[in-house]
Design a protein around this motif. Structure first.
Motif, mmCIF file in Angstrom:
data_model
loop_
_atom_site.group_PDB
_atom_site.id
_atom_site.type_symbol
_atom_site.label_atom_id
_atom_site.label_comp_id
_atom_site.label_asym_id
_atom_site.label_seq_id
_atom_site.Cartn_x
_atom_site.Cartn_y
_atom_site.Cartn_z
ATOM 1 N N ILE A 128 35.375 -17.215 27.637
ATOM 2 C CA ILE A 128 35.756 -18.630 27.715
ATOM 3 C C ILE A 128 36.307 -18.947 29.115
ATOM 4 O O ILE A 128 35.917 -19.942 29.723
ATOM 5 C CB ILE A 128 36.797 -18.995 26.627
ATOM 6 C CG1 ILE A 128 36.270 -18.604 25.238
ATOM 7 C CG2 ILE A 128 37.140 -20.474 26.675
ATOM 8 C CD1 ILE A 128 34.955 -19.201 24.853
ATOM 9 N N TRP A 173 25.720 -20.354 28.827
ATOM 10 C CA TRP A 173 26.345 -20.680 27.536
ATOM 11 C C TRP A 173 25.646 -19.924 26.406
ATOM 12 O O TRP A 173 26.299 -19.341 25.539
ATOM 13 C CB TRP A 173 26.243 -22.190 27.257
ATOM 14 C CG TRP A 173 27.249 -23.037 27.938
ATOM 15 C CD1 TRP A 173 27.452 -23.140 29.283
ATOM 16 C CD2 TRP A 173 28.196 -23.922 27.328
ATOM 17 N NE1 TRP A 173 28.456 -24.039 29.535
ATOM 18 C CE2 TRP A 173 28.918 -24.528 28.370
ATOM 19 C CE3 TRP A 173 28.488 -24.269 26.010
ATOM 20 C CZ2 TRP A 173 29.935 -25.459 28.130
ATOM 21 C CZ3 TRP A 173 29.483 -25.202 25.773
ATOM 22 C CH2 TRP A 173 30.207 -25.788 26.824
ATOM 23 N N PHE A 177 27.208 -17.065 23.894
ATOM 24 C CA PHE A 177 27.284 -17.140 22.433
ATOM 25 C C PHE A 177 26.507 -16.028 21.746
ATOM 26 O O PHE A 177 26.907 -15.574 20.668
ATOM 27 C CB PHE A 177 26.864 -18.529 21.944
ATOM 28 C CG PHE A 177 28.027 -19.464 21.970
ATOM 29 C CD1 PHE A 177 28.909 -19.503 20.901
ATOM 30 C CD2 PHE A 177 28.303 -20.231 23.080
ATOM 31 C CE1 PHE A 177 30.029 -20.318 20.950
ATOM 32 C CE2 PHE A 177 29.411 -21.049 23.137
ATOM 33 C CZ PHE A 177 30.274 -21.102 22.060
ATOM 34 N N ARG A 181 28.564 -13.679 19.216
ATOM 35 C CA ARG A 181 28.141 -13.517 17.821
ATOM 36 C C ARG A 181 27.712 -12.088 17.500
ATOM 37 O O ARG A 181 27.918 -11.609 16.393
ATOM 38 C CB ARG A 181 26.995 -14.460 17.527
ATOM 39 C CG ARG A 181 27.474 -15.872 17.430
ATOM 40 C CD ARG A 181 26.390 -16.766 16.987
ATOM 41 N NE ARG A 181 26.887 -18.130 16.939
ATOM 42 C CZ ARG A 181 26.282 -19.084 16.287
ATOM 43 N NH1 ARG A 181 25.197 -18.836 15.615
ATOM 44 N NH2 ARG A 181 26.777 -20.303 16.286
ATOM 45 N N PHE B 179 35.186 -30.260 25.839
ATOM 46 C CA PHE B 179 34.523 -29.016 26.265
ATOM 47 C C PHE B 179 34.692 -27.966 25.162
ATOM 48 O O PHE B 179 33.737 -27.303 24.753
ATOM 49 C CB PHE B 179 35.140 -28.515 27.567
ATOM 50 C CG PHE B 179 34.663 -27.153 27.994
ATOM 51 C CD1 PHE B 179 33.448 -26.997 28.630
ATOM 52 C CD2 PHE B 179 35.432 -26.021 27.746
ATOM 53 C CE1 PHE B 179 33.001 -25.736 29.009
ATOM 54 C CE2 PHE B 179 34.989 -24.761 28.121
ATOM 55 C CZ PHE B 179 33.774 -24.628 28.758
ATOM 56 N N PHE B 180 35.928 -27.859 24.679
ATOM 57 C CA PHE B 180 36.199 -26.871 23.624
ATOM 58 C C PHE B 180 35.603 -27.324 22.298
ATOM 59 O O PHE B 180 35.192 -26.506 21.481
ATOM 60 C CB PHE B 180 37.703 -26.647 23.514
ATOM 61 C CG PHE B 180 38.284 -26.134 24.798
ATOM 62 C CD1 PHE B 180 38.086 -24.826 25.181
ATOM 63 C CD2 PHE B 180 38.966 -26.981 25.644
ATOM 64 C CE1 PHE B 180 38.582 -24.358 26.387
ATOM 65 C CE2 PHE B 180 39.468 -26.522 26.847
ATOM 66 C CZ PHE B 180 39.278 -25.207 27.224
ATOM 67 N N LEU B 182 32.812 -28.859 22.075
ATOM 68 C CA LEU B 182 31.403 -28.482 22.164
ATOM 69 C C LEU B 182 31.228 -26.989 21.867
ATOM 70 O O LEU B 182 30.283 -26.590 21.187
ATOM 71 C CB LEU B 182 30.871 -28.804 23.563
ATOM 72 C CG LEU B 182 29.358 -28.776 23.708
ATOM 73 C CD1 LEU B 182 28.713 -29.904 22.941
ATOM 74 C CD2 LEU B 182 28.969 -28.881 25.175
ATOM 75 N N LEU B 183 32.162 -26.189 22.367
ATOM 76 C CA LEU B 183 32.115 -24.747 22.048
ATOM 77 C C LEU B 183 32.195 -24.534 20.538
ATOM 78 O O LEU B 183 31.514 -23.679 19.976
ATOM 79 C CB LEU B 183 33.275 -24.016 22.736
ATOM 80 C CG LEU B 183 33.215 -23.853 24.255
ATOM 81 C CD1 LEU B 183 34.468 -23.154 24.752
ATOM 82 C CD2 LEU B 183 32.001 -23.058 24.680
ATOM 83 N N MET B 186 28.960 -25.299 18.958
ATOM 84 C CA MET B 186 28.032 -24.181 19.206
ATOM 85 C C MET B 186 28.288 -23.052 18.223
ATOM 86 O O MET B 186 27.366 -22.438 17.700
ATOM 87 C CB MET B 186 28.269 -23.637 20.603
ATOM 88 C CG MET B 186 27.909 -24.605 21.659
ATOM 89 S SD MET B 186 26.727 -23.858 22.713
ATOM 90 C CE MET B 186 26.499 -25.153 23.851
ATOM 91 N N GLU B 187 29.567 -22.772 18.045
ATOM 92 C CA GLU B 187 29.961 -21.666 17.173
ATOM 93 C C GLU B 187 29.481 -21.920 15.747
ATOM 94 O O GLU B 187 29.113 -20.993 15.030
ATOM 95 C CB GLU B 187 31.494 -21.526 17.226
ATOM 96 C CG GLU B 187 32.085 -20.416 16.421
ATOM 97 C CD GLU B 187 31.598 -19.032 16.843
ATOM 98 O OE1 GLU B 187 31.160 -18.891 18.000
ATOM 99 O OE2 GLU B 187 31.629 -18.119 15.999
#
Lengths: 562, 257
Positions: A128, A173, A177, A181, B179-180, B182-183, B186-187
Motif C-alpha cells: 500500500i 495495481w 492485488f 490475494r 483512493f483507499f 477504490l482499493l 478492488m479487494e
C-alpha cells in the motif's frame, strides 16, 4: 538508529509544509530551508548507509498501524543516498537558476515533496505504501513539469507524462492485488518469503503467479522508464524547468530499474518475463540512440540519450544483472544531472551570445586541420578494434570472479561492452591525426581504466546489494538454452564485424558519395523523416485522443449532458 | 415491487440508465450549494432505501453479475464522458456519478452498512466541493466553462489551487479517502473483473489531466477577476485537509477488512 531512519523521508515533507504554510512570500528563506533540510536528509541517509556497511542488518520499521512501513535494506539505503544526493544538487542549482521565475517558493516546496515521495517509494516495505508513493510521484511530477502555467506547451507535455504514468500504474495495481490475494499479506518481506516457498502457484493463461506478476510489473516499469511505445513523453519533459529535467532524467526515470530490483524474488521465478524485458530494453536502446543522433536541440538530444540508457538499464535486468542496473542508474543519474544542469547554462549563454566569432584568429583555429593527416594501417586498426576489448573485458572479469564468465548474462554484457569499446576504437581510427598511435593509445588507456573500474566497482556493489548469492539465481533465471545462446552470440559477432568491415570499405572507396546521388537517397530521406517524426508514435496517440474525445462529446450530446 | 425499489435506488445511487435521472435531479437543484447538498444526500437516501426495503440482504447473499457489470459500465461510461466536457459543473456531476456507481459493488460485502455509506461519502464529498467551486467560478466569470479562456492559475490562483486539489480528490488520488475506497472495491471484486475497475482508474487519470490542462495553463484574456478571499481559501483548504487526513487514518482499516 530506527527512529533516525524513519525521520529521513519525513524531513522533506516537513520542509514542504513549512514553505507552503509559513513562507509563501519569503523567497530567500524558503530556498534556504529547503536546501538545508535536503542537505540534512542527505547526511542522515549517508549515516544510515555507513552504519549498515559497518555491520548493520536489514529490517522493517513500521510507521502506521495497518500500512506505512520502511524497509531498511541495502537497496533502500543506497537509493536514499543517491536520491538525496541528486535532489541536493538540483536544489542548490535551482536557488539561483529559478530566481527570476514566478512561484519560486512553490517550486521548492514541490521539489521537497517530490524528494519525499521518491524516498517513500524506494523504501516502502508494504504494497500500500508502495502504491501510494508510486502514484504520488506522477502527481507531483505533473505540477513540477507544469510549473510555468503561462505556457500551454508545458501543460500539454506534463499531461503526456501524467497519462503515461497512469497507464503504468494500472498493471502495478493489478500485480499488487494478485500478490495480496495469493500470499495473503501486504508486507513485501512476507510476500517474498511465501513466494519462495510456493513459487509455482498457477494464475491465468497457463502462467504462474510470479510470471503474471512479473509481466505486470515489467509493464509498470516500462511506462516509468520510457521504454519503446511508452517513451513519447520523455523527450518533451524538456519543456519543464531545467532543474526538473535534471531531476527527472537523473532520478525519477530510473524507477523502472529500481522496481525490478525491489521485486527481484518475483523475477527469479519468471524467466520468460526476463527474456521479454531484454527484448524491449534492446529495442528501446537502439531506437533511443538512433533518435538521439538526429536531434539538433541539445536538451532533446539528452532526452533521447536517457531513453537509450534506460533501454540499456532494462536490458541489464533482462539478462539478470539486477545489481548492475542499480549501479548503472546511479552512474547515469549523476552524469545526466551534470549534463542537464550544464545544458541550462549553455542555453542561457547561447541566448545572450550567438557564438559566431568575429575574431579571425578563432576561425582559423577552428578550421585548422592537421598538417599531415594520417591513420593507422587498417590491419593494425582492425586487430586492435576487435581483439583489445575482448582481452580487457575478459581479463577484468576473470580477475574478479571466474564464475562470472560462465553466466550468459555476463557474456551478453561483455558482448555489448566489446561492441561499444570496438566502436569507440573504430571511430578513433576514422579520425585523421598527426600522431594516430598516440591517439589510439590514449583511447585504449581510457578504455582499460573505465572497464577495470566499472568491473570492480559493479562487482563489489553487487555483492553489497545481494549478499546471499541472489545475483547468480537471477542470472540463471535469465539464461536460455546453451546451444541457441552460442549461435546467437556468434551470429551477432559476425554481424557487427561485417558491418564494421562494410563501413570501412564503403568509406575508403567513396561509396557513400555515390549512394548519396542515386536511388538510396530516397531511402535515406524516408528513414530520416521517420526518425525525425519520432516514428509517428506521438502523432498516433494524438489522433487516438482526438477520436476518443469526439466520441465522448457525441455521447454527451446524445444523452443531453446528463 | 423490488424492481421499482431498484429503479428508484438506481436513480439515487446512480447506475445507468437511471443515472440520467440522478444527473437531471442535480441539474434541477437551485444553485451550487443545493447541488452540492444533493450529491451528498441522494446517494445516502438510495442506500437507506436498499437497507429498509430488504434489497440489501438479497444483494448480500449473492450479487447478480449483471448488476456488477452495470455498476462498472456506469463508472466507465461517466469517466469517459467527463473527458469530453470542459464545464466544471458537468465534470463534477459526471465524476461523482462515476465514483458513486462503484458503491454497488460493495453492498452486502462489507460488515454492516456504515462502511458502504462512508464509501459513498468518499465520492460525494469531492463532487460536492467541486460543485461549490463551479458555483463560485460561475459568479466570477459568468460560467464554469474552461474552454474559452483557461490560464486561471494566474488570475485566480487560490480558487485554482482548491479546484485542482478537489479534482485530484475526486479521481482517487492518494491520500484522499477514495483512493483507499477504490482499493477496497478492488479487494471485494473477483480478480477477473479487476481490469474493468482499473480501466476506470485510467480514465479518471486521463480526465483529470485534461481538466487541469484546461484550468491552469495558458494566458487569460478576459476581464479582470477577483480571486477567492483568504478566509474562503483557508476554509476550502481545511475541508480538503480534513478529507485527506481521514483518508490517511482510515485507509488502512479498509485494506485489512
Amino acid at each position: 538508529m530506527g527512529e533516525l531512519a524513519i525521520i529521513i523521508p519525513f524531513l522533506p515533507v516537513l520542509s514542504a509544509l513549512i514553505i507552503f504554510v509559513f513562507m509563501h512570500k519569503a523567497r530567500k528563506a524558503a530556498a534556504r530551508i529547503s536546501v538545508f533540510l535536503t542537505l540534512l536528509t542527505f547526511l542522515l541517509a549517508l549515516v544510515e548507509l555507513a552504519t549498515y556497511a559497518l555491520g548493520g542488518f536489514s529490517r522493517v520499521e513500521i510507521i502506521g498501524t495497518l500500512w506505512g512501513s520502511v524497509w531498511l535494506d541495502p537497496l533502500t539505503l543506497i537509493m536514499w543516498s543517491f536520491v538525496c544526493g541528486i535532489s541536493l544538487l538540483v536544489h542548490m542549482y535551482s536557488v539561483r537558476y529559478m530566481v527570476e521565475e514566478a512561484n519560486y517558493t512553490r517550486f521548492f516546496a514541490l521539489l521537497d515533496l517530490m524528494t519525499a515521495t521518491i524516498l517513500f517509494m524506494v523504501s516502502a516495505a508494504d504494497l500500500i505504501t508502495f502504491l501510494v508513493a508510486w502514484f504520488m510521484v506522477g502527481v507531483v511530477l505533473y505540477f513540477l513539469l507544469g510549473h510555468d502555467t503561462d505556457r500551454p506547451a508545458a501543460g500539454r507535455y506534463a499531461f503526456w507524462t501524467q497519462i503515461t504514468y497512469r497507464a503504468g500504474d494500472v498493471p502495478l495495481w493489478l500485480a499488487a492485488f494478485v500478490l495480496i490475494r495469493t500470499y495473503h499479506s501486504i508486507s513485501l518481506p512476507d510476500i517474498f518469503e511465501r513466494l519462495q516457498m510456493h513459487p509455482h502457484v498457477p494464475a491465468f493463461w497457463g502462467l504462474s503467479v510470479p510470471e503474471l506478476v512479473g509481466f505486470l510489473l515489467a509493464f509498470a516499469a516500462f511506462a516509468r522508464s520510457a521504454q519503446f511505445l511508452l517513451h513519447g513523453w520523455l523527450p518533451y519533459t524538456m519543456d519543464g524547468p531545467t532543474p526538473v529535467s535534471a531531476l527527472m532524467h537523473a532520478g525519477i526515470v530510473n524507477a523502472g530499474g529500481f522496481m525490478f530490483n525491489r521485486f527481484f524474488p518475483v523475477f527469479e521465478h519468471a524467466s520468460i518475463v526476463l527474456h521479454f524485458v531484454f527484448i524491449v530494453g534492446l529495442i528501446t536502446a537502439v531506437v533511443g540512440s538512433a533518435m538521439m543522433l538526429i536531434q539538433n536541440d541539445v536538451k532533446r538530444s539528452l532526452g533521447y540519450s536517457t531513453m537509450g540508457q534506460m533501454g540499456f538499464m532494462v536490458m541489464e535486468c533482462g539478462v539478470g544483472a539486477f545489481a548492475l542496473a542499480v549501479f548503472h542508474l546511479i552512474a547515469h543519474g549523476f552524469f545526466k544531472a551534470s549534463l542537464f544542469l550544464g545544458a541550462g547554462n549553455i542555453i542561457g549563454e547561447a541566448r545572450e551570445h550567438d557564438g559566431v566569432p568575429s575574431d579571425p584568429v578563432y576561425t582559423s583555429i577552428v578550421e585548422r586541420r592537421p598538417a599531415k593527416p594520417s591513420r593507422l594501417p587498417w590491419l593494425a586498426a582492425a586487430a586492435l578494434t576487435i581483439i583489445v576489448p575482448v582481452v580487457v573485458l575478459s581479463l577484468s572479469h576473470l580477475f574478479v570472479s571466474t564464475r562470472l564468465l560462465h553466466e550468459q548474462g555476463v557474456i551478453i554484457l561483455l558482448f555489448f561492452g566489446w561492441v561499444t569499446g570496438a566502436q569507440a576504437l573504430f571511430a578513433t581510427h576514422k579520425m585523421t591525426h598527426t600522431n594516430p598511435w598516440r591517439l589510439m593509445g590514449g583511447i585504449l588507456g581510457s578504455f582499460v581504466l573505465v572497464v577495470i573500474g566499472y568491473t570492480l566497482i559493479s562487482h563489489y556493489f553487487g555483492h553489497f546489494l545481494y549478499p546471499h548469492g541472489e545475483a547468480y539465481q537471477l542470472y540463471n533465471a535469465a539464461s536460455i538454452n546453451s546451444l541457441y545462446f552460442d549461435i546467437l552470440v556468434i551470429l551477432l559477432a559476425l554481424f557487427f564485424v561485417g558491418a564494421w568491415a562494410l563501413t570501412f570499405f564503403a568509406d575508403s572507396s567513396g561509396w557513400w558519395d555515390r549512394a548519396d546521388q542515386g536511388r538510396w537517397r530516397g531511402v535515406y530521406l524516408a528513414l530520416y523523416a521517420l526518425l525525425s517524426r519520432e516514428l509517428y508514435v506521438n502523432d498516433l496517440y494524438a489522433r487516438m485522443t482526438q477520436i476518443l474525445v469526439q466520441g465522448a462529446r457525441r455521447i454527451n450530446v446524445l444523452l443531453r449532458w446528463c | 415491487m423490488h424492481i421499482i425499489i431498484w429503479i428508484i435506488a438506481g436513480a439515487l445511487l446512480p447506475w445507468f440508465p437511471f443515472s440520467w435521472i440522478f444527473n437531471r435531479l442535480l441539474v434541477s437543484a437551485p444553485g451550487a450549494w443545493a447541488r452540492a447538498l444533493a450529491v451528498i444526500v441522494l446517494p445516502q437516501l438510495g442506500l437507506l432505501l436498499l437497507l429498509k426495503s430488504g434489497a440489501w440482504l438479497i444483494l448480500g447473499q449473492e450479487m447478480p453479475q449483471a448488476l456488477r457489470a452495470l455498476a462498472l459500465f456506469t463508472a466507465i461510461l461517466y469517466a469517459y464522458r467527463a473527458a469530453g466536457t470542459r464545464d466544471v459543473q458537468i465534470w463534477a456531476r459526471f465524476m461523482g456519478t462515476s465514483g458513486l456507481s462503484l458503491t454497488w459493488l460493495l453492498i452486502g460485502l462489507l460488515p454492516g452498512h456504515w462502511g458502504v455509506q462512508l464509501f459513498a461519502l468518499a465520492w460525494s464529498i469531492p463532487a460536492a466541493l467541486m460543485l461549490v467551486w463551479a458555483g463560485i467560478l460561475t459568479r466570477k466569470t459568468g460560467g464554469s466553462y474552461l474552454g474559452l479562456t483557461g490560464g486561471f492559475a494566474r488570475v485566480l490562483p487560490r480558487l485554482s489551487v482548491l479546484m485542482s486539489l478537489t479534482a485530484l480528490a475526486a479521481t482517487a488520488t492518494p491520500v484522499f479517502p477514495n483512493f483507499f475506497a477504490l482499493l477496497e472495491a478492488m479487494e471485494s471484486l473477483p480478480l477477473i473483473w479487476m481490469p474493468l475497475l482499473l480501466l476506470v482508474l485510467l480514465l479518471w487519470g486521463w480526465t483529470v489531466g485534461r481538466f487541469l490542462q484546461d484550468l491552469l495553463f495558458g494566458i487569460y484574456h478576459g476581464e479582470s477577476l477577483h480571486d477567492l478571499s483568504v478566509g474562503g481559501t483557508w476554509l476550502g483548504g481545511l475541508a480538503l485537509g480534513i478529507f485527506a487526513l481521514v483518508g490517511l487514518f482510515w485507509g488502512g482499516i479498509w485494506i485489512i477488512n
